[in-house]
Design a protein around this motif. Structure first.
Motif, PDB file in Angstrom:
ATOM      1  N   VAL A 185      44.494  50.967  36.312  1.00 44.90           N
ATOM      2  CA  VAL A 185      45.733  51.802  35.698  1.00 44.90           C
ATOM      3  C   VAL A 185      46.626  50.630  35.968  1.00 44.90           C
ATOM      4  N   TYR A 186      46.678  50.497  37.322  1.00 48.45           N
ATOM      5  CA  TYR A 186      47.525  50.276  37.878  1.00 48.45           C
ATOM      6  C   TYR A 186      47.168  48.490  38.852  1.00 48.45           C
ATOM      7  N   LEU A 187      47.513  46.917  38.470  1.00 52.32           N
ATOM      8  CA  LEU A 187      47.041  45.981  39.476  1.00 52.32           C
ATOM      9  C   LEU A 187      48.192  45.452  39.463  1.00 52.32           C
ATOM     10  N   ARG A 188      48.462  44.965  40.987  1.00 52.12           N
ATOM     11  CA  ARG A 188      49.660  44.403  41.352  1.00 52.12           C
ATOM     12  C   ARG A 188      48.921  42.899  42.988  1.00 52.12           C
ATOM     13  N   LEU A 189      49.241  41.825  42.229  1.00 49.95           N
ATOM     14  CA  LEU A 189      48.599  40.977  43.142  1.00 49.95           C
ATOM     15  C   LEU A 189      50.130  39.809  43.190  1.00 49.95           C
ATOM     16  N   THR A 190      50.482  40.191  43.614  1.00 53.21           N
ATOM     17  CA  THR A 190      51.855  39.574  43.176  1.00 53.21           C
ATOM     18  C   THR A 190      52.726  39.256  44.978  1.00 53.21           C
ATOM     19  N   ASN A 191      52.779  37.485  44.948  1.00 52.22           N
ATOM     20  CA  ASN A 191      53.570  37.412  46.107  1.00 52.22           C
ATOM     21  C   ASN A 191      51.830  36.641  47.006  1.00 52.22           C
ATOM     22  N   ASN A 192      51.241  36.574  46.386  1.00 55.67           N
ATOM     23  CA  ASN A 192      49.717  35.527  47.183  1.00 55.67           C
ATOM     24  C   ASN A 192      50.357  34.209  46.721  1.00 55.67           C
ATOM     25  N   PRO A 193      49.923  33.161  47.691  1.00 55.45           N
ATOM     26  CA  PRO A 193      49.727  31.618  47.196  1.00 55.45           C
ATOM     27  C   PRO A 193      48.125  31.195  47.114  1.00 55.45           C
ATOM     28  N   PHE A 194      48.253  32.340  46.000  1.00 55.81           N
ATOM     29  CA  PHE A 194      46.288  31.731  44.553  1.00 55.81           C
ATOM     30  C   PHE A 194      46.969  30.010  44.018  1.00 55.81           C
ATOM     31  N   ASP A 195      45.711  29.641  44.773  1.00 54.49           N
ATOM     32  CA  ASP A 195      45.736  28.347  44.743  1.00 54.49           C
ATOM     33  C   ASP A 195      45.301  27.460  42.804  1.00 54.49           C
ATOM     34  N   GLY A 196      46.651  28.079  42.144  1.00 52.01           N
ATOM     35  CA  GLY A 196      46.794  27.543  40.525  1.00 52.01           C
ATOM     36  C   GLY A 196      46.011  28.507  40.177  1.00 52.01           C
ATOM     37  N   GLY A 197      45.551  28.017  38.697  1.00 49.27           N
ATOM     38  CA  GLY A 197      44.705  28.843  37.897  1.00 49.27           C
ATOM     39  C   GLY A 197      44.927  28.952  36.537  1.00 49.27           C
ATOM     40  N   VAL A 198      44.744  30.212  36.197  1.00 51.41           N
ATOM     41  CA  VAL A 198      45.045  30.493  34.929  1.00 51.41           C
ATOM     42  C   VAL A 198      44.953  31.642  35.369  1.00 51.41           C
ATOM     43  N   ILE A 199      45.708  32.516  33.675  1.00 51.83           N
ATOM     44  CA  ILE A 199      45.668  34.480  34.047  1.00 51.83           C
ATOM     45  C   ILE A 199      44.523  34.398  33.288  1.00 51.83           C
ATOM     46  N   PRO A 200      43.236  35.459  34.154  1.00 58.02           N
ATOM     47  CA  PRO A 200      42.269  35.280  33.085  1.00 58.02           C
ATOM     48  C   PRO A 200      42.083  36.063  31.928  1.00 58.02           C
ATOM     49  N   LEU A 201      41.019  35.010  31.217  1.00 59.32           N
ATOM     50  CA  LEU A 201      40.939  36.017  29.878  1.00 59.32           C
ATOM     51  C   LEU A 201      40.518  37.742  30.090  1.00 59.32           C
ATOM     52  N   GLU A 202      39.242  37.605  31.241  1.00 60.75           N
ATOM     53  CA  GLU A 202      38.755  39.123  31.171  1.00 60.75           C
ATOM     54  C   GLU A 202      40.211  40.088  31.411  1.00 60.75           C
ATOM     55  N   ILE A 203      40.692  39.686  31.937  1.00 57.41           N
ATOM     56  CA  ILE A 203      41.910  40.550  32.436  1.00 57.41           C
ATOM     57  C   ILE A 203      42.246  41.712  30.742  1.00 57.41           C
ATOM     58  N   GLY A 204      42.284  41.334  29.408  1.00 57.76           N
ATOM     59  CA  GLY A 204      42.102  42.007  28.311  1.00 57.76           C
ATOM     60  C   GLY A 204      40.755  43.654  28.534  1.00 57.76           C
ATOM     61  N   LYS A 205      39.846  43.091  29.345  1.00 64.63           N
ATOM     62  CA  LYS A 205      39.201  44.164  29.117  1.00 64.63           C
ATOM     63  C   LYS A 205      39.855  45.646  29.603  1.00 64.63           C
ATOM     64  N   MET A 206      40.301  45.350  30.582  1.00 68.70           N
ATOM     65  CA  MET A 206      41.300  46.781  31.695  1.00 68.70           C
ATOM     66  C   MET A 206      41.816  47.736  30.430  1.00 68.70           C
ATOM     67  N   VAL A 207      41.535  48.028  29.050  1.00 62.53           N
ATOM     68  CA  VAL A 207      41.596  48.712  28.416  1.00 62.53           C
ATOM     69  C   VAL A 207      42.872  49.933  28.282  1.00 62.53           C
ATOM     70  N   LYS A 208      42.109  50.548  29.957  1.00 57.95           N
ATOM     71  CA  LYS A 208      43.582  51.325  30.653  1.00 57.95           C
ATOM     72  C   LYS A 208      44.708  51.676  31.557  1.00 57.95           C
ATOM     73  N   LEU A 209      45.025  50.025  31.270  1.00 55.70           N
ATOM     74  CA  LEU A 209      46.289  48.698  32.490  1.00 55.70           C
ATOM     75  C   LEU A 209      47.055  49.661  31.972  1.00 55.70           C
ATOM     76  N   GLN A 210      48.254  50.151  32.618  1.00 56.05           N
ATOM     77  CA  GLN A 210      49.870  50.463  32.347  1.00 56.05           C
ATOM     78  C   GLN A 210      50.635  49.683  33.034  1.00 56.05           C
ATOM     79  N   GLN A 211      50.397  49.260  34.025  1.00 54.56           N
ATOM     80  CA  GLN A 211      51.005  48.671  34.731  1.00 54.56           C
ATOM     81  C   GLN A 211      50.236  47.159  35.565  1.00 54.56           C
ATOM     82  N   ILE A 212      50.806  45.542  35.124  1.00 50.81           N
ATOM     83  CA  ILE A 212      50.712  44.532  35.423  1.00 50.81           C
ATOM     84  C   ILE A 212      51.580  43.798  36.446  1.00 50.81           C
ATOM     85  N   TRP A 213      51.144  43.619  38.027  1.00 53.07           N
ATOM     86  CA  TRP A 213      51.904  42.642  38.476  1.00 53.07           C
ATOM     87  C   TRP A 213      51.286  41.440  39.571  1.00 53.07           C
ATOM     88  N   LEU A 214      51.434  40.123  38.291  1.00 50.63           N
ATOM     89  CA  LEU A 214      51.300  38.604  38.887  1.00 50.63           C
ATOM     90  C   LEU A 214      52.431  37.555  39.048  1.00 50.63           C
TER      91      LEU A 214
END
Length: 973
Positions: free
Chosen positions: A194-223
């Motif tokens: 329901v809640y996903l927060r990955l904010t403020n991490n120095p990831f090595d670039g990359g894109v927002i994964p397409l699979e994120i659309g499978k989290m059908v119950k997601l109400q809050q996403i913080w990237l």
């Protein structure tokens, strides 16, 4: 570690059995032994665990709850207890535990595998600690887990594949860590999230994964601030339950696609600080639940679609800092919930829709820095809730009489428009108004006496208008006033004596008026004054001697008046960056201490002095040869003055307060943000002036900037590539950005953003009001710090440096640790600063690459630099050891009293060889009754400054040793 806990548990269990046989209260549950073992592992400086004892029931302990059917511990909530120590693996023995929170403590080390034995655990919150290492994949063995919060730690590495096994997980919070790699697509398997927060991490670039659309119950996403790239995937449009979306502060660079409009339940859409291009899709009008749109700081173009007017729930619309154009749509007039409209720094033109405010109650209305024309809407103050009205830098005109009922205003910024007429009387005296900027318009009339009622006013900027009449004495009643610029108007009459009550005033610019009479004699009461400009008036009388007592003054211009008498000798005691008394009627001998100021006394023929280039010598004899020489000198000086003043004003632009002002740079500014900003770059750039300089170094100046919001920032200005061919400046700027932009620690100074052009590089930091350790210990007015405070500063600093060495990947060497680079906040907590010399070590097969450039400050440089020229973490440890010696002794690292060629390290060693040398070492200001703790820290300092790098401790060891010398535990009172 586990075996030691087991032995401790057996010992405690034996003690409990003995206690029972002697009639002591019988333990309430088998969990008691584990709870007491947990207490032994953690330091409890605030005594929150005081009621934990062998003679009590665990269910009565602070932070403990038991289940309803037994006496087994079911919940542990020790959040905000201030606990210090390693993660207590004994918790894994509590088989019935369902809830565990150790949030907001100082827990260190890694998460032990023993924790996975708590198979019933549903809630795990370890946020805001100092946990390190990679995210352990074995946490996924906690199959019942519903909440996992590991935010605010120093976890590194990638998100492990095992996390895909969290079938029951509803909350995953990994905010503010040091995670690398990319955001993995397998997170899409967390279909109950329901809640996903990955904010403020120095990831090595990359894109927002397409699979994120499978989290059908997601109400809050913080990237936000995840270094993401590319476009927003269309699969996002399938998240039918989504209410909060935050993809801000990344490098997303695609278009803002219409599929976002499928998020029909979305309430908050945050896409700020990316590189989004294209226009705002018309379909956005279908998102009927939207309350907040923030797409600021992007590269959006085109117009705001009329369909935005369909968003009946919209409260905040933030589209500032884009390339939007066209007219502001009239459909916004129908939004009854809209209270915050921020569209500044775009290219909107035409009139502001005149019915804005008639159907809603604005609190923030900011359309500044556009190309708008016409008048202000007449009902902006409808409802009496408008706090901020900013429309500066437009082409607006007409009267502002419609603002007469805006008593709620706190900030009014109308600078650089074509407004005319008189300012409403009620507005001058508005009691809540803190900032009033009317500069560069065509306003006229007098300032009414009602201004004395503006008790909250901090900044009054009304320069470059047609105001006239006398300056009302009631201005002197505004005790909060720190900035007064009324230059280039038509004011007349004398300076009110009541101005001496403005004891918070820092800037006073009344130049370019027709003021007459004397400068009020009690001007020395304005102790905070840094800039005083009264040039180009009709002032007469003598220069008050009290001006020489204004030790904060760095800019003084009294030129082009009718001042007479002698130049006060007291002025020679000031440390001025600019000084001008030219074109007056002064006479007599000028104090020799003022000879360092050039071009200060031009057109003052009755003055004389020794060592001056612009006035004659007092021993001057009127023979033709000397007269000819003097004329030549004065002519050359005049030419130099004209050229010099032109260069001076070009280089040192200060706010918008001087008639011949020139901006620092013309832009465009490139802004890289690391946190969400509540200001924009123009406010920073316009605030840089000589009066706000607080430090000057080899690379550039540091300014204190007071924002209109009341927040204070520190800005380091470095020259850009265009102004210098020395690439060290540019590389130093990039090094600081690369370093500070990714690290997160409470004892590391926060970098808000960087602003750059070819001419200038600006680093915008949080402001530390108590300066540095060096200021406190060695400044003009040293402060007496008790030992507990010094110890706290030492521990804070050590934790910050330890973080750089041990918790950053790759590790970071500071290279210039010294007391002036450790800053203190208002609570005197320490923050490590100035990474201009920092470099990131690259890992190679044979170890770490060592730097080969001499760096650091005299007195702090490790001795091995003299032969190796290599910086390592151990050289940082040596420098920190010198800082510890400063805290213990109160002395500087270099002092002539140490003897020729000696520094504080050698001096302390020499003193310890004497019989009573210890008495000379200890700083009596730090209180002798903490003797044991002080001596322990002295020992740590000597360990750190060992001449052999291999014999010095690591910074992690230093932190542990300092924690063991807590003065509250080891005092000898």
């Amino acid at each position: 570690m586990a075996s030691s806990f087991g032995m401790l548990s057996i010992c405690l269990l034996g003690l409990l059995l003995v206690g029972t046989s002697n009639g002591i209260a019988e333990p309430s549950s088998p969990d008691l032994v584990y709870m007491m073992a947990l207490k032994q592992v953690l330091s409890d400086p605030y005594h929150h665990l005081q009621n934990w004892s062998n003679n009590s029931f665990p269910c009565t302990f602070n932070g403990i709850k038991c289940d309803n059917n037994s006496t087994h511990v079911a919940e542990i909530d020790l959040g905000n207890f201030g606990l210090v120590g390693p993660f207590p693996s004994v918790i894994g023995s509590l088989q019935n535990l369902t809830f565990l929170s150790l949030a907001n403590n100082s827990i260190t080390g890694e998460i032990p595998k023993d924790l996975t034995r708590c198979t019933n655990l549903k809630h795990l919150n370890l946020s805001q600690n100092y946990l390190t290492g990679p995210l352990p994949g074995y946490i996924s063995e906690l199959s019942s887990l519903e909440v996992l919060d590991l935010s605010g730690n120093n976890f590194s590495g990638t998100i492990p594949l095992e996390f895909a096994q969290f079938k029951n997980l509803q909350t995953l919070d990994l905010y503010y860590n040091l995670l690398g790699g990319t955001i993995p697509g397998f997170l899409g398997n967390l279909t109950n999230l329901v809640y996903l927060r990955l904010t403020n991490n120095p990831f090595d670039g990359g894109v927002i994964p397409l699979e994120i659309g499978k989290m059908v119950k997601l109400q809050q996403i913080w990237l936000s601030q995840c270094n993401l790239q590319g476009e927003i995937p269309g699969s996002i449009g399938g998240l039918a339950e989504l209410q909060q979306l935050d993809f801000s502060q990344n490098n997303l660079n695609g278009a803002w696609h219409g599929f976002i409009s499928n998020l029909v339940k979305l309430r908050s859409l945050q896409l700020y600080s990316n590189r989004l291009k294209g226009g705002i899709p018309t379909d956005i009008g279908k998102m009927s639940y939207l309350e907040l749109i923030d797409a600021s700081f992007n590269e959006l173009t085109g117009q705001i679609p009329q369909s935005v007017g369909n968003l009946s729930m919209l409260k905040s619309l933030h589209l500032m800092n884009n390339n939007l154009s066209g007219e502001i749509p009239a459909s916004l007039e129908g939004l009854t919930m809209l209270s915050d409209l921020s569209l500044f720094n775009n290219s909107f033109h035409g009139q502001i829709p005149q019915k804005l405010g008639s159907n809603t109650q604005f609190s923030i209305f900011d359309l500044s820095s556009n190309q708008l024309s016409g008048s202000l809407p007449s009902q902006l103050c409808n409802g009496g809730k408008l706090l901020f009205l900013n429309v500066f830098d437009n082409m607006l005109n007409g009267s502002i009489s419609t603002l007469r009922n805006c008593s709620s205003l706190e900030r009014l910024r109308l600078t650089n428009n074509q407004f005319s007429g008189e300012v409403p009387k009620d507005l001058w005296g508005s009691p809540g108004l803190s900032l009033l900027q009317l500069s560069s318009n065509k306003f006229e009339g007098n300032i009414p006496t009602d201004i004395g009622s503006a008790k909250s006013l901090r900044k009054l900027e009304i320069d470059d208008n047609y105001f006239s009449g006398k300056l009302p004495s009631e201005i002197g009643m505004i005790n909060s006033l720190s900035f007064l610029n009324a230059s280039n108007n038509k004011f007349s009459g004398s300076l009110p004596d009541e101005f001496d009550g403005l004891n918070q005033l820092e800037i006073l610019d009344l130049s370019g008026n027709s003021l007459s009479g004397a400068i009020f004699s009690n001007i020395g009461s304005l102790r905070r004054l840094t800039l005083l400009s009264l040039k180009q008036n009709d002032l007469s009388g003598e220069i008050p001697v009290q001006i020489g007592s204004l030790q904060s003054l760095i800019y003084l211009d009294l030129s082009n008046n009718y001042l007479s008498g002698q130049v006060p000798a007291s002025l020679a005691g000031l440390h001025l960056n600019f000084f001008n008394l030219s074109s007056n009627q002064l006479s007599g001998t000028v104090p020799s201490g003022l000879s360092k100021y050039k071009g200060t006394f031009l057109d003052d023929p009755q003055l004389c002095g020794e060592g001056f280039s612009d006035i004659k010598s007092c021993a001057y004899k009127k023979n033709h040869l000397k007269l000819w020489i003097l004329c030549v000198i004065l002519s050359c000086a005049a030419i130099v003055l004209v050229v010099g003043l032109g260069c001076f004003y070009k280089k040192y632009f200060y706010v918008s307060s001087v008639k011949d002002k020139e901006k620092i740079d013309t832009g465009p500014w490139n802004v890289v943000t690391f946190h969400k900003l509540l200001f924009h770059e123009q406010e920073i750039v316009e605030s840089l002036n000589e009066a706000s300089v607080i430090a000057t170094g080899g690379a550039g100046k540091v300014y204190r900037v007071n924002l209109e919001s009341g927040e204070t920032l520190a800005v380091k200005r470095l020259p850009g590539r265009k102004k210098t061919e020395d690439l060290r400046y540019d590389s130093g700027f990039k090094a600081e950005i690369e370093t500070l932009g990714v690290i997160r620690h409470k004892n590391i100074v926060k970098l808000w953003c960087c602003i750059s052009t070819e001419d200038s590089n600006l680093l915008v930091y949080e402001y530390m009001p108590n300066g540095s350790i060096g200021d406190i210990l060695h400044g003009p007015k040293p402060t007496s710090l008790d030992w507990p405070t010094r110890h706290m500063i030492a521990l804070d600093s050590a934790q910050g440096i330890s973080y750089l060495h041990h918790d950053c990947s790759p590790p970071i060497i500071h290279r210039d640790i010294k007391s002036n680079n450790i800053l203190l906040d208002k609570e005197l907590h320490a923050h490590v600063a100035d990474f201009g010399l920092a470099m990131i070590l690259e890992k190679y097969e044979n170890g770490s690459e060592l730097m080969s450039t001499v760096a650091g400050s005299y007195g702090y440089i490790a001795p091995e630099f003299s032969y190796s020229l290599k910086a390592t973490t151990k050289s940082d440890v040596y420098s920190f050891g010198v800082v510890l010696l400063e805290l213990v002794t109160g002395k500087r690292p270099i002092d002539t009293s140490y003897g020729e060629g000696a520094n504080i390290v050698k001096w302390v060693s020499r003193m310890l060889e004497k019989e009573n040398g210890l008495q000379e070492i200890l700083d009596l200001r730090s209180f002798n009754f903490y003797r044991e703790s002080i001596l322990s820290v002295l020992g740590i300092a000597l360990h750190c400054t060992n001449s052999l790098p291999a014999n010095r401790p690591t910074m992690r060891n230093v932190v542990e040793m300092l924690q063991d010398t807590n003065p509250h535990q080891k005092s000898n009172v």
